[in-house]
Design an enzyme around this catalytic site. Sequence first.
Site, PDB file in Angstrom:
ATOM      1  N   GLU A 171      -0.976  -5.404   7.694  1.00 25.47           N
ATOM      2  CA  GLU A 171      -2.059  -6.511   7.761  1.00 25.47           C
ATOM      3  C   GLU A 171      -3.561  -6.015   7.590  1.00 25.47           C
ATOM      4  OE1 GLU A 171      -0.421  -8.642  11.148  1.00 25.47           O
ATOM      5  OE2 GLU A 171       0.775  -9.933   9.300  1.00 25.47           O
ATOM      6  N   THR A 194       0.692  -1.241  -0.177  1.00 26.03           N
ATOM      7  CA  THR A 194       0.012  -0.087   0.089  1.00 26.03           C
ATOM      8  C   THR A 194       0.749   1.509  -0.137  1.00 26.03           C
ATOM      9  OG1 THR A 194      -1.322  -1.467   1.463  1.00 26.03           O
ATOM     10  CG2 THR A 194      -2.147   1.121   1.115  1.00 26.03           C
TER      11      THR A 194
END
Lengths: 324, 326
Positions: free
Chosen positions: B249, B197
């Site tokens: 996560e 990301t």
Amino acid sequence: MGWAIALHGGAGDIPRSLSPDRRLPREAALRHCLQLGVSALQSHAHPLDVVELVVRELENHPQFNAGKGSVLTTDGTVEMEACIMDGKTMRCGAVSGLTTVVNAVSVARLVMDKTPHIYLGFQGAEAFAREHGLETVDPSHFITPENIERLKQAKEANRVQIDYTQPIKQDEKSEVLAATGGSGDSQIGTVGCVAVDRDGNLATATSTGGLVNKMVGRIGDTPVIGAGTYANSYCAVSATGRGEAVIRATVARDVAALMEYKGLSLQEAAAYVVGERVPQGTAGLVAVSASGEVTMPFNTTGMFRACATEDGYTEIGIWPTEQE
Amino acid sequence: MGGWAIAVHGGAGVDPNLPLQRQEEAKRLLTRCLKLGISALRSNLPAIDVVELVVRELESDPLFNSGRGSALTEKGTVEMEASIMDGTKRRCGAVSGVTTVKNPVSLARLVMDKSPHSYLAFSGAEDFARQQGVEMVENDYFITEENVGMLKLAKEANSIMFDYRIPLPSTCSAGAAAANNPIRMNGLPISVYAPETVGCTVVDRQGRCAAATSTGGLMNKKIGRIGDSPLIGSGTYAGKLCGVSCTGEGEAIIRATLARDVAAVMEYKGLGLQAAVDFVIKERLDEGKAGLIAVSNKGEVACGFNANGMFRGCATEDGFMEVGIW
């Protein structure tokens, strides 16, 4: 402390003039689902199993906007989504874009239990459901004549709206969508169930066909953890209404956050979120707390709802009760 | 206090053995993106435009896991997702399952501005993109050789992980990696884990906050797997008080509704930005590993992470600027 359960069949512009043939079957369904949930809790079923069981039943009922009876996309198809969350462990599962699976909430449950992921969408979700042997049917199974009619009305209303050539601004999104809702019995919303057992274990599940005339691929608040669905050690929440408004306001998470961070009671927190955090006419929710309280606020004309607590309290309703 | 502030990230969870050259490359990219944002803020571009601009830059560069350079699905394809939020009225837009749109964050912006919805996915998102005339490319535009190699290692690591009877052979690079590096993210040894990301959050001179996040998701993910990045309240959030973008996560971030919680703790508990960030990182992640960047409407910037590293950069109008990994 005792068990408690609440369920809903959608909040929206439900007219008081709703005809008996539309009202009575839904009231009966709410009563039936409540009884199912209560019996399960009385037999010490885990709240996760209770909410899944009740939501499956609501999905199967053709007069609620989930499973069979789901509203249609702009293409006349059905795309279903669902979500389930366990308050104690915070494990959760969500799915979107299902087209052939009979019970979306059960796919969400499997995602939670059988994968390292939380959320599967569209073809991936369908493939997963099939891999796990869940019941699938032809997509036409979910489509009802009432929803074909609703889609027609929504498209007609849209045509009128577009003639005004107004750009769609976010604040206006609610109005635009309300206009496409048709003549009242617009089957907006969702179905959901929250439950807590005597030990304070909380769970929530929500399921929906989404918004009538929605764009293909549109995802609403239901599968977005914290928006339409949320549970932790304080409470379990299932919301319904205009998905876009529920997402921005992170409705389900905020109820729990207000309890945790501001020390509000379940009822205060839920009333605040529904009263102050979302525009009038856009949302409702059901929630239970770890100590067995229940609340079902809504700022729409009505919300199909039912609840019961171990000490014998029961409520089934559509419109605000006299006190509200 | 007051004035603009900007933070960017390129993912949490970094291989401690990452070659220095790669570390320098990453810092250069973060610096470049930061400067792009700073320049825009100095020209009084609104926060919502700045975050989109910066994330587009991060998406276009293959170094981090978003747009070009995205992690690959189990089938070797790319499925991207992104979200953007404008704190002034909490308007938002998100997309998932994007396979041919060059800049997913811009598609998310269009969902927010030009559609009646907040979140579009898969073929519906692609149809919308076509209607809007955004730049579209073939899926293999996003695939890098490096990630093809990483996917192979990830698959090996997964099969090794699942069969504990097989001793880790020293000849297998994934095995050796697993043996040398007990650090795991999302079940993978850190050396084959692609830090997930990219994101940017900004407050402009008018005190308006915005945030945007974009990703290719988890290496070797199941087709259709949606993570935290497109979920408002999880990977991205912006309100009156702050803007937040998370990474790490995905499942842990979702359970923690991490981005929303930073804002909620400020709103409902009255904590300041850094205290709020520290609180959620410490209290909300249980065993999950993640990180986030945040800005406040007072012109402050903060970041926090419990992973072993996070590619990040931040700057404020009074001249503060910092780029880091560890």
